[in-house]
Enzyme design. Structure first.
Site, mmCIF file in Angstrom:
data_model
loop_
_atom_site.group_PDB
_atom_site.id
_atom_site.type_symbol
_atom_site.label_atom_id
_atom_site.label_comp_id
_atom_site.label_asym_id
_atom_site.label_seq_id
_atom_site.Cartn_x
_atom_site.Cartn_y
_atom_site.Cartn_z
ATOM 1 N N LEU A 103 1.908 30.972 47.671
ATOM 2 C CA LEU A 103 3.121 30.540 48.350
ATOM 3 C C LEU A 103 2.637 29.710 49.534
ATOM 4 O O LEU A 103 1.748 30.150 50.268
ATOM 5 C CB LEU A 103 3.943 31.724 48.851
ATOM 6 C CG LEU A 103 4.943 32.373 47.901
ATOM 7 C CD1 LEU A 103 5.579 33.587 48.569
ATOM 8 C CD2 LEU A 103 6.015 31.395 47.450
ATOM 9 N N ASP A 104 3.199 28.518 49.721
ATOM 10 C CA ASP A 104 2.681 27.686 50.803
ATOM 11 C C ASP A 104 3.002 28.291 52.159
ATOM 12 O O ASP A 104 3.772 29.253 52.280
ATOM 13 C CB ASP A 104 3.172 26.236 50.674
ATOM 14 C CG ASP A 104 4.662 26.077 50.892
ATOM 15 O OD1 ASP A 104 5.155 26.501 51.954
ATOM 16 O OD2 ASP A 104 5.341 25.523 50.016
ATOM 17 N N LEU A 105 2.408 27.731 53.195
ATOM 18 C CA LEU A 105 2.471 28.293 54.546
ATOM 19 C C LEU A 105 3.890 28.600 54.994
ATOM 20 O O LEU A 105 4.163 29.666 55.555
ATOM 21 C CB LEU A 105 1.809 27.319 55.530
ATOM 22 C CG LEU A 105 1.860 27.690 57.011
ATOM 23 C CD1 LEU A 105 1.040 28.941 57.282
ATOM 24 C CD2 LEU A 105 1.379 26.520 57.870
ATOM 25 N N ASN A 106 4.817 27.684 54.753
ATOM 26 C CA ASN A 106 6.174 27.832 55.268
ATOM 27 C C ASN A 106 7.132 28.513 54.308
ATOM 28 O O ASN A 106 8.316 28.667 54.626
ATOM 29 C CB ASN A 106 6.725 26.460 55.662
ATOM 30 C CG ASN A 106 5.943 25.857 56.818
ATOM 31 O OD1 ASN A 106 5.630 26.545 57.781
ATOM 32 N ND2 ASN A 106 5.601 24.581 56.722
ATOM 33 N N SER A 107 6.644 28.901 53.136
ATOM 34 C CA SER A 107 7.495 29.600 52.169
ATOM 35 C C SER A 107 7.371 31.106 52.338
ATOM 36 O O SER A 107 6.372 31.612 52.854
ATOM 37 C CB SER A 107 7.133 29.183 50.745
ATOM 38 O OG SER A 107 7.382 27.809 50.556
#
Length: 245
Positions: A103-107
């Site tokens: 999951l990317d940093l902001n997700s």
């Protein structure tokens, strides 16, 4: 973790606890070179445990957890930039577990983690088409209308991506809340698809992966998978399990 020697020997599949106690009485077990007595213990991660002069080979417990990853946490076990990573949120699991996918940093949301590498590879393999479900907050002119274009393949900055199932949960014209279902797992896929149709993702929350659901688990917390969820993961290995949420 410090444990009684008879428990460690039993966990290694060598003998029952009663038989392990007899091995210890016979002086066949040493820890760091010292002959042990019944009741002694050891930490298998730090101590050298020998049975008849050979290292005791422990069978590692298979662990699968579901972490609710918050935004701002990187999906790695360490970070060269010093950012908070998922290992910090799972330090109390008892064994070292690794992320299944990303999951990317902001997700935010559902992130599976395990010490079972083979099962992790099965879950991530494209042939299983494991469905991933996201609650996606977007903004842009005629947001809900533009979101319908995601039902067809779209060209993104890294190439063509397959269609999504789209459900509009709320719509205020320039902002909308969507439920998106996809089967691929490309880098920042939802954000790239939305950008391709003129939408900006303001928040992204993964709520399901296959038959495993985030539910009401608070952000930053983890739980072990249920027996039913583990059976679902194992069914993927046999190729007979449903992959959809």
């Amino acid at each position: 973790m410090y444990q009684r020697l008879q428990k460690l020997i039993s966990a290694a599949g060598v003998a029952s606890r009663r038989a392990a106690e007899e091995m210890i009485r016979q002086g066949r077990v040493t820890v760091n070179g010292r002959i042990c007595a019944v009741g002694d213990g050891a930490d298998p991660e730090q101590d050298e445990i020998l049975l008849d002069g050979a290292p005791l080979c422990l069978q590692q417990e298979r662990v699968f957890i579901l972490l609710h990853k918050p935004a701002g946490v990187v999906t790695t076990m360490s970070d060269e930039k010093g950012r908070k990573d998922v290992s910090m949120l799972t330090a109390d699991v008892g064994v070292r577990v690794y992320p299944v996918g990303r999951l990317d940093l902001n997700s935010e949301g559902l992130l599976l983690m395990t010490n079972d590498g083979a099962a992790a590879n099965r879950l991530m393999h494209p042939s299983h088409e494991v469905e991933k479900v996201y609650r996606t907050w977007v903004r842009g002119e005629h947001a809900a209308e533009k979101a319908q274009r995601l039902r067809r393949p779209v060209e993104t900055d890294i190439g063509r991506m397959g269609p999504a199932q789209v459900r509009v949960c709320s719509d205020s014209g320039s902002e909308a809340l969507l439920e998106l279902r996809i089967h691929e797992g490309k880098n920042r896929q939802i954000r790239r698809m939305c950008a391709a149709v003129g939408l900006e993702v303001t928040r992204l929350l993964r709520v399901a992966e296959g038959e495993i659901r985030l539910g009401e688990l608070p952000a930053g917390k983890w739980r072990r998978l249920t027996a039913e969820e583990l059976r679902y993961i194992d069914s993927l290995a046999a190729g007979d399990g449903p992959a959809h949420a």
